[in-house]
Design an enzyme around this catalytic site. Sequence first.
Site, PDB file in Angstrom:
ATOM      1  N   GLU A  41       0.850  -1.198   0.000  1.00 32.60           N
ATOM      2  CA  GLU A  41       0.000   0.000   0.000  1.00 32.60           C
ATOM      3  C   GLU A  41       0.880   1.240   0.000  1.00 32.60           C
ATOM      4  O   GLU A  41       1.749   1.399   0.858  1.00 32.60           O
ATOM      5  CB  GLU A  41      -0.884   0.007   1.245  1.00 32.60           C
ATOM      6  N   LYS A 129     -11.032  -2.274   8.268  1.00 36.69           N
ATOM      7  CA  LYS A 129      -9.724  -2.105   8.893  1.00 36.69           C
ATOM      8  C   LYS A 129      -9.947  -1.599  10.317  1.00 36.69           C
ATOM      9  O   LYS A 129     -10.448  -0.486  10.512  1.00 36.69           O
ATOM     10  CB  LYS A 129      -8.921  -1.105   8.048  1.00 36.69           C
TER      11      LYS A 129
END
Length: 209
Positions: A41, A129
Amino acid sequence: MSDILEEIKREKIVAIIRASSSENIMHTVESLYRGGIRLVEVTMNTPGALDAIGKLKTLKGDLHIGAGTVLDAESAVAAIRSGAKFLLAPTLDERAIQAANRYGVPLIPGVLTPTEALRAYEFGAKMVKIFPIRSFGPDYLKDIKGPLPFIQTMVVGGVSIDNISKYLKAGACSAGIGSSLVDNQLIETGNYDEIERRAKQFIQAAKSI
């Protein structure tokens, strides 16, 4: 969308790069790849993040590049158009989830409470998340998973080589690893061997669960 989510669950580790410059990102990702990392990411607040995502997406065929710190629908679309295969956010934004879903790209929003987790699920998020998990620990995740076992979770914020196995055993599908894996000082000094070593450690810990 389901393919990349299955990849995240299979690999279990997402390396988070939040750098002061995109200059050395290519070398950093190469070292992560050598260490066994297949999901990376690049946060949107990294200078030149979109260009970096565009370049990195062609680096290796089995390497999946995502965008992080995606705060709104506009950022989600920009990241997807640059080649991001998955998106992560520290916050919960319905429009961003809907925009990503429209393009068939999963956006994993940041939530903390059971109410936020369920709301994200109802907005169309396929995984959430739990962020920041640092102050709460594995038992907190286990408590959330109790009444909401159908919600897939990633843990981010303070996950280290010492506690990652505890989070995975508590029910996390995956973990986003930032500074304990990709430390800015290591990037700036070009210590790619250490990044590779840490990547191997995390992969070994994750695969042992």
